[in-house]
Design a protein around this motif. Structure first.
Motif, short mmCIF file in Angstrom:
data_model
loop_
_atom_site.label_atom_id
_atom_site.label_comp_id
_atom_site.label_asym_id
_atom_site.label_seq_id
_atom_site.Cartn_x
_atom_site.Cartn_y
_atom_site.Cartn_z
N MET A 100 -21.05 -14.29 20.46
CA MET A 100 -20.95 -15.73 20.71
C MET A 100 -19.47 -16.14 20.75
SD MET A 100 -23.24 -18.29 18.48
CE MET A 100 -23.36 -20.02 18.79
N ASP A 101 -19.12 -17.05 21.64
CA ASP A 101 -17.75 -17.56 21.65
C ASP A 101 -17.54 -18.49 20.46
OD1 ASP A 101 -17.48 -16.21 23.99
OD2 ASP A 101 -17.08 -17.96 25.25
N SER A 102 -16.29 -18.63 20.05
CA SER A 102 -16.00 -19.45 18.86
C SER A 102 -15.54 -20.85 19.21
CB SER A 102 -14.89 -18.78 18.05
OG SER A 102 -15.16 -17.43 17.93
N ASP A 103 -15.62 -21.20 20.50
CA ASP A 103 -15.00 -22.45 20.92
C ASP A 103 -16.01 -23.56 21.21
OD1 ASP A 103 -16.16 -21.43 23.13
OD2 ASP A 103 -14.32 -21.17 24.29
N GLY A 104 -17.24 -23.39 20.76
CA GLY A 104 -18.25 -24.44 20.92
C GLY A 104 -18.94 -24.44 22.26
N GLN A 105 -18.68 -23.44 23.10
CA GLN A 105 -19.32 -23.44 24.42
C GLN A 105 -20.76 -22.93 24.38
OE1 GLN A 105 -16.09 -21.31 26.41
NE2 GLN A 105 -16.22 -22.80 28.06
N HIS A 106 -21.09 -22.23 23.32
CA HIS A 106 -22.45 -21.69 23.21
C HIS A 106 -23.26 -22.49 22.20
CE1 HIS A 106 -20.62 -17.73 24.81
NE2 HIS A 106 -21.14 -18.44 25.80
N ILE A 214 -26.56 -23.87 29.17
CA ILE A 214 -25.61 -24.76 29.87
C ILE A 214 -24.25 -24.48 29.26
CG2 ILE A 214 -24.98 -27.16 30.33
CD1 ILE A 214 -28.07 -27.71 30.13
N PHE A 215 -23.36 -23.98 30.09
CA PHE A 215 -22.05 -23.55 29.61
C PHE A 215 -21.05 -24.67 29.87
CE2 PHE A 215 -18.15 -20.84 29.94
CZ PHE A 215 -18.27 -20.16 28.74
N ASN A 216 -20.86 -25.51 28.84
CA ASN A 216 -19.94 -26.64 29.00
C ASN A 216 -18.49 -26.20 28.81
OD1 ASN A 216 -21.86 -28.77 29.44
ND2 ASN A 216 -22.53 -28.37 27.34
N GLN A 217 -17.61 -27.19 28.89
CA GLN A 217 -16.19 -26.89 28.67
C GLN A 217 -15.95 -26.54 27.20
OE1 GLN A 217 -14.10 -30.18 30.25
NE2 GLN A 217 -13.03 -28.89 31.72
N ARG A 218 -14.96 -25.68 26.93
CA ARG A 218 -14.62 -25.41 25.52
C ARG A 218 -14.27 -26.73 24.84
NH1 ARG A 218 -10.86 -22.55 23.30
NH2 ARG A 218 -11.29 -20.57 24.34
N VAL A 219 -14.56 -26.85 23.54
CA VAL A 219 -14.35 -28.12 22.86
C VAL A 219 -12.86 -28.45 22.78
CG1 VAL A 219 -14.68 -29.35 20.68
CG2 VAL A 219 -16.52 -27.91 21.58
MG LIG Z 1 -14.78 -20.09 25.93
#
Ligand SMILES: [Mg+2]
Ligand SMILES: Nc1nc2c(ncn2[C@@H]2O[C@H](COP(=O)(O)OP(=O)(O)OP(=O)(O)O)[C@@H](O)[C@H]2O)c(=O)[nH]1
Length: 373
Positions: A100-106, A214-219
């Protein structure tokens, strides 16, 4: 009855995610608390981020008992994942591993859905941006194009055409697969690790399903995808294909051995046994087809499609041989009659098309790697 809770480990790679990591961890933790069949671990793999990510995580470790962190020099996303997997398997005794990515995209709210599929017997669940219901609403046209192109290359060169999102960073994997030697020795270091891992899991027969995300922008913060990563990704594509290319070489060698067997048996039957020239080819062809079948089953495609009986595969192999022979003949006749091509060249083209068709159908059907849901 096995009443031990299953250990689920979330591997979170971080590089300069000080502004995002706390929310990511608390989201996982919140959902984790609702899952009573699982013991949740969160593992941050930080590559000495200069923005103070480690400081944030150290503070959170005091709050969350199930949170761990390993650190190291920056050596790319793939390397971070490899170290994370190793730690999760060895020290956390993970049964199930999340990437999982750590930037809130997932979206952590999807975690129960992933685990639901594990319970249904799947080995790999991919959070997919490219299946129905999935999307990348904030991607620029250029990033959309690059992402689609990258996926297309991995899918068709890497032999995973049935998977729509081969580069997604949101995945749930049964840990048994990560213990295998082939997976542990993957060599890509950057983002292309994701596609290499997927192709290897597929080659190992992981039962796979994609669920829409839904893959939004990184936070907050910036993307870490560098030019070096993009170059490695491209250079890795032929290597992904080479895995299949090796199969094709083996398959071709087996095909050549079949020619010798066919000729040798024909020679013996006509010269020493005294069988007629009309009957002998039928026996020699069948001997060559059978020898090709067994060599492919136990060498070229060993370990694939073990669920199907040998007899069933043999029937498929024979029917495909018939189809390829017919294709060869139709192409030969069309070129000879329709285009007045030299008969030897026409036959050679017919043989080549027949052989490739034969390989593709056998490798994707008779000895398919795994069943897609
Ligand atoms: Mg990312
Ligand atoms: N440990 C470690 N983590 C990395 C490295 N490169 C990227 N990451 C992390 O891997 C995850 C994915 O990287 P991102 O930069 O978000 O890539 P992306 O999601 O394709 O790009 P964005 O949409 O802009 O976020 C993030 O959590 C990063 O912090 C690395 O070299 N080492």
């Amino acid at each position: 009855m096995d009443i031990r809770l299953k250990n689920v480990c979330f591997v979170l790679p971080t590089y300069n995610e000080a502004a995002n990591i706390e929310t990511t961890i608390s989201n996982i933790h919140r959902i984790g608390n609702t899952l009573n069949k699982y013991k949740i671990f969160i593992l941050v793999v930080d590559d000495n981020s200069p923005d103070g990510t480690q400081k944030v995580v150290k503070r959170l470790i005091k709050k969350y008992k199930n949170l761990e962190m390993i650190t190291g020099h920056k050596q790319g996303l793939g390397n971070a994942y490899k170290r994370g997997f190793e730690f999760a398997l060895t020290y956390l005794k993970a049964d199930i591993v999340f990437q999982m990515d750590s930037d809130g995209q997932h979206d952590a709210r999807l975690i129960p859905r992933f685990l639901n599929y594990i319970e249904q017997g799947f080995d790999l669940i991919i959070g997919s941006r490219f299946v129905q219901g999935g999307s990348t609403p904030d991607f620029s046209l250029w990033r959309k194009f690059l992402s689609k192109l990258g996926n297309l290359l991995v899918r068709y060169v890497g032999g995973v055409s049935s998977i729509k999102d081969c580069t997604s960073g949101y995945r749930c994997i049964k840990a048994d697969f990560l213990k295998r030697e082939n997976i542990r020795s993957l060599s890509t270091t950057g983002y292309s690790f994701q596609s290499e891992l997927l192709c290897e899991l597929n080659a190992q027969g992981a039962k796979t399903v994609e669920i829409p995300i839904i893959f939004n922008q990184r936070v907050s913060g910036e993307s870490k995808l560098s030019l070096k990563d993009q170059i490695e990704f491209l250079l890795n594509i032929p290597r992904l294909g080479f895995r299949n290319y090796q199969d094709f070489i083996r398959y071709s060698l087996v095909g050549c051995s079949g020619v010798f067997i066919n000729m040798g048996i024909y020679f013996l039957l006509t010269r020493y046994v005294g069988l007629s020239q009309y009957l002998s080819p039928i026996i020699s062809i069948e001997c060559a087809v059978l020898s090709n079948f067994f060599l492919n089953n136990f060498w070229t495609f060993q370990g694939r499609n073990l669920k199907e009986s040998l007899i069933m595969k043999m029937i498929k192999f024979h029917s495909i041989a018939g189809l390829s022979g017919l294709t060869n003949y139709v192409i030969f006749l069309s070129l000879l009659v329709g285009f007045s091509t030299n008969d030897l060249i026409a036959n050679l083209i017919g043989i080549a098309v027949g052989a490739v068709l034969n390989y593709l159908i056998n490798s994707n059907w008779t000895w398919r790697k795994f069943d897609q849901s």
